[in-house]
Enzyme design. Sequence first.
Site, short mmCIF file in Angstrom:
data_model
loop_
_atom_site.label_atom_id
_atom_site.label_comp_id
_atom_site.label_asym_id
_atom_site.label_seq_id
_atom_site.Cartn_x
_atom_site.Cartn_y
_atom_site.Cartn_z
N GLU A 270 -4.47 13.08 9.43
CA GLU A 270 -4.97 12.67 8.12
C GLU A 270 -6.32 12.03 8.38
O GLU A 270 -6.44 10.85 8.69
CB GLU A 270 -4.01 11.69 7.45
N ASP B 91 -1.41 8.85 10.14
CA ASP B 91 -2.25 8.30 9.08
C ASP B 91 -3.57 7.75 9.64
O ASP B 91 -3.60 7.13 10.70
CB ASP B 91 -1.47 7.16 8.40
N HIS C 81 -2.54 0.82 11.80
CA HIS C 81 -2.40 -0.61 11.47
C HIS C 81 -0.95 -0.97 11.18
O HIS C 81 -0.10 -0.10 11.04
CB HIS C 81 -3.27 -0.97 10.26
N ARG D 153 -4.26 4.46 -7.98
CA ARG D 153 -3.54 5.62 -7.42
C ARG D 153 -2.10 5.70 -7.93
O ARG D 153 -1.49 6.75 -7.91
CB ARG D 153 -3.54 5.55 -5.89
N HIS E 55 -1.11 11.89 -2.81
CA HIS E 55 -0.82 10.56 -3.35
C HIS E 55 -2.07 9.68 -3.42
O HIS E 55 -2.06 8.65 -4.06
CB HIS E 55 0.24 9.88 -2.49
N ASP E 56 -3.13 10.08 -2.70
CA ASP E 56 -4.35 9.28 -2.69
C ASP E 56 -5.30 9.70 -3.80
O ASP E 56 -5.09 10.69 -4.49
CB ASP E 56 -5.05 9.43 -1.33
N ARG F 108 2.97 13.13 10.45
CA ARG F 108 1.66 12.95 9.83
C ARG F 108 1.09 11.64 10.35
O ARG F 108 1.67 10.57 10.16
CB ARG F 108 1.81 12.87 8.31
N ASP G 252 0.83 -1.20 0.00
CA ASP G 252 0.00 0.00 0.00
C ASP G 252 0.87 1.26 0.00
O ASP G 252 0.66 2.18 0.78
CB ASP G 252 -0.95 -0.02 1.21
N GLN H 204 -3.27 -5.42 5.91
CA GLN H 204 -3.07 -4.35 6.91
C GLN H 204 -3.93 -4.64 8.13
O GLN H 204 -5.16 -4.52 8.07
CB GLN H 204 -3.42 -2.98 6.30
C1 OTU Z 1 -4.47 6.76 4.13
O1 OTU Z 1 -5.61 7.00 3.34
C2 OTU Z 1 -3.27 6.86 3.21
O2 OTU Z 1 -3.12 8.18 2.77
C3 OTU Z 1 -3.42 5.88 2.09
O3 OTU Z 1 -2.41 6.00 1.13
C4 OTU Z 1 -3.47 4.49 2.68
O4 OTU Z 1 -3.81 3.58 1.67
C5 OTU Z 1 -4.49 4.37 3.80
O5 OTU Z 1 -4.49 5.47 4.71
C6 OTU Z 1 -4.17 3.17 4.62
O6 OTU Z 1 -2.96 3.35 5.32
O7 OTU Z 1 -7.23 6.42 5.75
O8 OTU Z 1 -8.26 8.72 6.71
O9 OTU Z 1 -9.61 7.00 0.13
O10 OTU Z 1 -7.98 8.59 1.31
O11 OTU Z 1 -7.68 5.37 2.78
C7 OTU Z 1 -8.37 8.41 5.39
C8 OTU Z 1 -8.42 6.43 0.36
C9 OTU Z 1 -7.45 7.30 5.00
C10 OTU Z 1 -7.64 7.24 1.35
C11 OTU Z 1 -7.88 6.74 2.74
C12 OTU Z 1 -6.92 7.39 3.66
#
Ligand code: OTU
Length: 652
Positions: A326, A284, A184, A520, A395-396, A282, A141, A252
């Site tokens: 995030e 996540d 995770h 992506r 990146h998403d 950051r 991922d 994950q």
């Molecule tokens: C984030 O994404 C990351 O930026 C993604 O790159 C990862 O795939 C994901 O976590 C898992 O680690 O969790 O709070 O719509 O915007 O999965 C939002 C897809 C997230 C991402 C969403 C996001």
Amino acid sequence: MYEQVSHTLLNDILNQLKPEIYKQDIRHFYTRLGANFYAIHSLFSKLYGNRPDFEQQALRLVETMARNYINRPDELHELDTKRERDYNWFLSQQWVGMALYSQGFADNLQGVSKNIGYFQELGVNLVHIMPIMRCPEGESDGGYAVSDFRQIDSRAGTLDDLKQLSSELRNRDILLVLDVVVNHTSNEHEWAQCARKGDKHYQDYFYTFSTRNVPDMFEQSMPEVFPDTSPGNFTWDEDMQRWVMTVFNDYQWDLNYSNPAVFIEMLDILLYWANLGADILRLDAVAFLWKKIGSTCQNEREAHLILQLMKDCCQVTAPGVVFIAEAIVAPVEVIKYFGEDAVIAKECEIAYNATFMALLWDTVATKNVKLLNQGLKSLPVKLERATWLNYIRCHDDIGLGFDDSDIALAGYEPSRHRKFLIDYYTGHFDDSYASGLPFGLNEKTGDARISGTLASLVGLQYALEAGDMSIIDDSIKIILLLHSLIMSFGGIPLLYYGDELGTINDDNALNEPGKAGDSRWIHRPTIDWSKAEQRNIPGTVEYKIFSALKRMIAVRKEIEVFADFNNRDLLEVENPHLFVFDRAFSAMPGQRVLVVANFDARPHVLGLDELNGWAENQNGPLIDLYSGQSPDIFNRTLVVPGYGFYWLSHVI
Ligand code: OTU
């Protein structure tokens, strides 16, 4: 009374830690711990107070903070003290960020070090390096499935490379942002491996179940994040003979924060990267930190308590470090990641402004600002000492994360409007030059999100392939228009690497192993440095975009009212193509900037008498700070060129 108890407890804990910490000069630690202990202890007991091992865990928590304080390099302690004094340091308009994958940007961390000059050339002074921690060889991922939280992935480099980079960045006053995937781990992480071998201690780090009973209960209310590639929220693990919660991809594993050991491990990891020189962390997927049967398992109150506790603990050990949330969630929810019922941020100081991002894309497609204005009105005012990360894309995928009620208020039928946007950006709409791909198509709900680089989504890819000069020009104008807004809106603009050169989709990426099925990857580019050289050759696409952004960044840094003090007034004007807001700040009388952006290809007019105090002759002539030129004004009417923008100010 309570305070009394917690102070006695603090002294007890410190006495037990004495031998280790009394060797050091820890006066600052002691003061900061004292100041935050009441909050830390009450949050920790709210979350874990009913456990028999609570006192023991509290001791470990303080020990973790103390150890990381002692390990923190002197240079960073000094920075902490400096930032404690200048506590609003990150609200300044001086910061301009860029997010990148080290491998795509310049092979690895050493390559990033070698290219620091590129950031300086553009004016970028905050660099977000996407996940670099060790992750599996195959699918990971994009690094968000971490198999070792304390090692650098060998493809990115070594810990020494990171230390080197972090100190070089610091010498040049460039901030380093690192990703910590708090929600995770990869199924290859040691904790997961131990759990798979049947170790009960580590099974408690995750959510595992021997039958489908509990998972089925959860599934009734949990949405799917990756419905097409990883449906459902649980995965059967053959080795363990148990179901495990996997909200994202099936590899994950969601961490179980109802276990204090997990919280303490993760705090230790956050402080470890802080001590390696990250200025900003950051965090996540923070919305997902707490799971509750019968809920969506997002935005739960306990997720907020966990973040508050992380913040308070970081405040004791590394107070110069700030957090980015995030949380790609609804506007009323996202605002809570700064902290609820508070005046200043008490969870994360910075949050992704996904609302603004999604609304900008709506406006590009419709050329009409009504949903943009409506959506922004529904975004609650944020706390003080908190700021947005404003971005056009990252990146998403781009999710259409605005409320259906706002879509309806703007006069559209929500599901038809969403469908229009997906069609528009994936090239299924006649009037569109966009070349995006759908992401996360959900057959059940019909929802989808969008992949594609900025340049490709605004038509540059199509235009270049068709050799159409006028569409090329228009798409460059839209790229600059969008940047002019993230730079002036209030908050830290975060550019996405490659966008500054007009990089188009990497259509081959999806043929690579581990990337197929995840669209992506088309917008996670590998920079072609020989092509990037064209930024120095007037007339090229690269030059047009890069040189304009360079100027925009330099000008932004000079405009003090662009700092984020909740000092923005949205001005709804009659013309539906013009997005207009006013930036002023009472502490800076005399400074005021009017931002005007035209989302249509044709020029449009704005009657200045409509806007309080902006009529030309009222306060002297107007100048556009970006271009340094006088704008076109005819009879107190401002003319805004097609896809043009102004940062207007009175000539002083
Ligand atoms: C984030 O994404 C990351 O930026 C993604 O790159 C990862 O795939 C994901 O976590 C898992 O680690 O969790 O709070 O719509 O915007 O999965 C939002 C897809 C997230 C991402 C969403 C996001």
